[in-house]
Design an enzyme around this catalytic site. Structure first.
Site, PDB file in Angstrom:
ATOM      1  CG  HIS A 355     113.400 -24.686   0.427  1.00 59.28           C
ATOM      2  ND1 HIS A 355     113.779 -23.855   1.459  1.00 59.28           N
ATOM      3  CD2 HIS A 355     112.363 -24.082  -0.174  1.00 59.28           C
ATOM      4  CE1 HIS A 355     112.991 -22.795   1.492  1.00 59.28           C
ATOM      5  NE2 HIS A 355     112.116 -22.908   0.501  1.00 59.28           N
ATOM      6  CE  LYS A 543     121.719 -31.806  11.510  1.00 64.07           C
ATOM      7  NZ  LYS A 543     121.602 -30.530  10.858  1.00 64.07           N
ATOM      8  NE  ARG A 544     111.734 -35.753   9.465  1.00 60.53           N
ATOM      9  CZ  ARG A 544     110.505 -35.812   8.964  1.00 60.53           C
ATOM     10  NH1 ARG A 544     109.609 -34.881   9.260  1.00 60.53           N
ATOM     11  NH2 ARG A 544     110.139 -36.808   8.191  1.00 60.53           N
ATOM     12  CE  LYS A 549     118.099 -33.299   7.172  1.00 61.72           C
ATOM     13  NZ  LYS A 549     118.389 -31.839   7.073  1.00 61.72           N
ATOM     14  CB  THR A 651     117.377 -23.038   9.718  1.00 65.70           C
ATOM     15  OG1 THR A 651     116.573 -24.214   9.685  1.00 65.70           O
ATOM     16  CG2 THR A 651     117.224 -22.268   8.429  1.00 65.70           C
ATOM     17  CE  LYS A 655     115.833 -22.665  13.997  1.00 65.29           C
ATOM     18  NZ  LYS A 655     114.999 -23.750  13.456  1.00 65.29           N
TER      19      LYS A 655
END
Ligand code: 26Q
Length: 808
Positions: A355, A543-544, A549, A651, A655
């Protein structure tokens, strides 16, 4: 068949309240009613479980065992009622009994047994495996404390314990009779007996693993599966009378071990921490799981020789990698097989999903820790490592490749290489990610055993993430696609494409989004006192918190917008609200600084009259599954802006897409596949591609050049140093971007390189928003083409290509 009518549900709930709490519905609290609901649905699922177990045994079906240190289940009441097709009846029954259904759903705590993407993926896959009628089970730890609760105090993150079990445990069925003993430490003694070498572990510290099963229902089927969560108990009570025999200390040690092992989920996401308690957790859960699978298998077949024909073990990242030596231990030490036979069965039973490609997330355990904590497992790993190394040498005759592929190297055990050696399949979680694994991270292994390497692009449970949480859109989809086909055939969503030029449909789509935004604004006001303007663009990054990111890139753009507004109060024509939600790992200082920066900026903008009805920034505290469920239906812009090559899949992106938000994103992870189905015209792409990122880094990246060249960029970076009205300077973040700090290079994640391109994408987005019909058409295409991101598709691929099990 639906198990309840409204009336029979009312009676069942009334009886449960009486039996469990000695109360009538009039006397019962919301908490007690929530538990009663859970118990009533649990009973139905437990009964179905009995039938499913019989069938698996009778038909000797192959079973899938999905091992993960995380299952981020969220809430279960509405989900189970949905899958059992009793949600309308449950709502009605609750109202009849004098309760507000929404309050009962709201009171359920999230089962937060995971950090983020990897944990939520496991939960979505459990739903799909069950709906596809695959005999499957999930396995994890019954953490007493899930992912911490986040409070924001004076702009900063504070972590609070998440005691989810008080109410959440209503879903769990303890199975003490299926407890397993797990051994740590001790010394090995070898002896020969009728021609065989036997190995026993003496003086080990034992911990009892007690299963607590959470049964899950599939949709449109009577099939149910279980999530087996292991709780840790001491095998013996601490007994002073043992003192003289020297066993008192042992008992105390076991008690201490049992008390800590299942205490808390490690809150690091995409980051490896070599803590011995984490290794204990991993082995505890792996050993209990393998023993429980092997015991059941023996019970059915009387031999372990056909284990691989009847079982497949999928490991969610390397965290459960110890299944490989643990299977070997059981096959050799307990079933008396020789090495080759044990290895043959093991390597046909285990498959590994990777992952992450972040170097700091790859697990490498110190060999000294393995050796002292797990002496027999360590022996087996050494043998696996030696044989693998020989194989690599014979294949390549290249010492650099031997070093690269080694399992034990430099005093450490490399878990990914162990998984590659001991597994039948290795897969990445998006097309790009799997290519990077094959061509870069695991290049040498892939050239030697190319057949092992596969891709399975992630997917999400579309019944939860669309149908259950967005009833307005669900109704429109059902009307336009001709019924509820899409619930079991997600590609049916594509029929929506036919309405791209239907003005009435596009207007209804817009009205649904508008209503969802108003509902979210109401919720934000009620629970957080935040006033959101439903006329504003809801532009969301949840998100985290992680540097790769690039939440900081989003912030830099907002600063640029703010500064533009200072120069020209008419620079923003449509109100724009930026929403953030993110937990930072408690030890991740930079991530915590970025949270504080977002809050400082939000405060500045809040207090500047120029921004009124134009610009707003909101940090949503304690982002979690149940908050995501409220937010996704109300979102219009989805920020998926990681440095290309770094996000394995994502993911959340799926959504948002499924709920009609438009994506501003880089060509990273599954965004690439989103782009494949949407084209340039239905999303806002920007930034360097993965290969360009590698090239820029190789050729020497100097962010200062961009700083001196670009006035807009320089001005907003300078604002970091000066800070905002709360007087906090973010010079540390400025320094990291321009000069690097603490061993990391300047602007490690190329924010500055992508800044201009990102601002342009934001501009294109705002221009498109000004044309509602165009926007709504794009939104419709996003929903229509999101079907391939259903977990049902992903799980079917695992079943066909890796597990080789039949499915619906
Ligand atoms: C490892 C060792 C010790 C302590 C913690 C960990 C640890 C824990 C969690 C390492 C990594 C994680 C989580 C990783 C994760 O969530 N990865 C995400 O997986 C998603 C599902 O495949 C992808 O969509 C995301 O791109 C990926 O970041």
């Amino acid at each position: 068949m639906t198990p309840f009518t409204t009336q029979s549900l009312e009676s069942a709930l009334t009886a449960k309240l009486m039996l469990n709490f000695g109360k009538t519905p009039e006397e019962a609290t919301d908490q007690e009613m929530m538990k009663a609901c859970a118990l009533v649905l649990r009973d139905v699922m437990a009964m179905r479980r009995v039938e499913v177990k019989k069938q698996i045994r009778r038909q000797q079906q192959k079973q899938v065992h999905y091992l993960s240190l995380e299952f981020l289940m969220g809430r279960s009441l509405m989900k189970n009622a949905y899958n059992l097709e009793v949600l309308p009846q449950l709502r009605e029954a609750l109202e009849h009994l004098g309760f507000k259904a929404a309050d009962i759903f709201e009171i359920e705590p999230d089962a937060g047994l995971g950090n983020g993407g990897l944990g939520r993926l496991a939960a979505c896959y459990l739903d799909s495996m069950t709906t596809l009628e695959i005999p499957a089970a999930g396995y994890s730890i019954c953490y007493e404390l899930g992912i911490f609760k986040q409070k924001i105090v004076e702009g900063q993150q504070v972590e609070l314990p998440d005691n989810w079990k008080d109410l959440g445990a209503a879903w769990l069925l303890p199975k003490p009779e299926e407890a397993q003993t797990v051994q740590f430490g001790g010394t090995l003694r070898e002896f020969w007996d009728d021609g065989h070498l036997h190995i026993v572990n003496e003086n080990a510290t034992s911990v009892l693993a007690v299963p607590c099963d959470m049964v899950v229902a599939g949709y449109g089927t009577d099939h149910v599966n279980t999530l087996r969560l292991w709780d840790a108990r001491s095998t013996k009570p601490v007994d002073m009378s043992l003192f003289s025999r020297g066993e008192y200390l042992k008992a105390a040690e076991e008690e201490a071990m049992a008390a800590t092992i299942a205490k808390v989920l490690y809150p690091e996401d995409n980051h490896y921490e070599g803590k011995s308690l984490r290794l204990k957790q991993q082995y505890f859960f792996v050993s209990a799981t393998v023993q429980s699978i092997a015991t059941k298998h023996l019970d059915t077949y009387g031999t372990l020789k056909n284990f691989h024909e009847k079982n497949v073990i999928q490991i969610n990242d390397t965290h459960p990698a110890l299944v490989i030596p643990e299977l070997m231990r059981i096959f050799i030490d307990e079933a008396g097989m020789d090495w080759d036979e044990a290895w043959d069965i093991t390597t046909k039973s285990v498959a590994y999903t990777n992952h992450t490609v972040l170097a700091e997330a790859l697990e490498r355990w110190p060999q000294s820790l393995m050796e002292s904590l797990l002496p027999r497992v360590w022996q087996i790993i050494q043998e696996i490592s030696a044989r693998w190394q020989q194989k690599v040498e014979d294949f390549y005759h290249d010492s650099a490749k031997t070093a690269n592929m080694a399992i034990i190297w430099g005093g450490e055990v490399r878990m990914a290489n162990l998984c590659i050696a001991g597994g039948m399949a290795v897969n990445g979680v998006s097309g790009l990610h799997s290519e990077i694994l094959k061509k870069d991270v695991f290049r040498d292994a892939c050239s030697m055993e190319p057949w092992k390497f596969q891709n399975v692009t992630n997917g999400i449970d579309h019944r939860r993430w669309l149908s259950e949480i967005n009833p307005g859109l669900d109704a429109l989809v059902k009307e336009l696609t001709g019924g509820d086909d899409y619930l079991l055939q997600p590609l049916a969503l594509q029929k929506l494409d036919a309405y791209a030029d239907d003005k009435a449909v596009l207007e209804r789509l817009a009205a649904i989004k508008r209503a969802n935004k108003e509902e979210f604004a109401l919720y934000a006001k009620k629970t957080r006192g935040v006033i959101l303007n439903p006329d504003a663009i809801f532009d969301v990054q949840v998100k985290r918190l992680h540097e790769y990111k690039r939440q900081l890139l989003n912030v830099l753009h907002i600063i640029a917008l703010y500064q533009k507004l200072q120069d020209d109060p008419n620079a923003i024509t449509h109100p724009h609200t930026f929403l953030f939600g993110a937990k930072a790992a408690p030890g991740y200082a930079v991530a915590k600084r970025i949270i504080r920066l977002i809050n400082s900026l939000a405060d500045q903008i809040d207090h500047d009259p120029i921004c009124k009805d134009k610009l707003q920034v909101v940090f949503l505290e304690n982002y979690r599954v149940s908050l995501a469920e409220r937010l996704m239906p109300a979102s219009e812009v989805s920020q998926q802006i990681s440095t290309a090559g770094k996000e394995a899949s994502g993911t959340g992106n799926m959504k948002f897409m499924m709920n009609g938000a438009l994506t501003i994103g880089t060509l990273d992870g599954a965004n690439v596949e989103m782009h494949d189905v949407l084209g340039d015209e239905n999303m806002f792409l920007f930034g360097l591609h993965a290969d360009e990122v590698s090239r820029v880094k190789r050729e020497g990246y100097v962010p200062q050049r961009l700083y001196s060249r670009d006035d807009t960029l320089r001005r907003c970076l300078d604002a970091l140093r000066h800070g905002f009205r709360d007087g906090v300077s973010y010079d540390d973040l400025y320094q990291r971007l321009l000069f690097g700090a603490g061993g990391s290079p300047a602007d490690e994640y190329l924010l500055l390189a992508d800044f201009d391109s990102y601002c342009q994408a934001e501009r294109r987005m705002a221009e498109t928003y000004a044309d509602p019909m165009q926007w709504n058409r794009m939104s419709l295409h996003n929903i229509a083409r999101s079907g391939i991101f259903a977990a049902d598709r992903a799980v079917a691929e695992y079943a066909d290509n890796i597990w080789h099990v039949p499915h619906k």
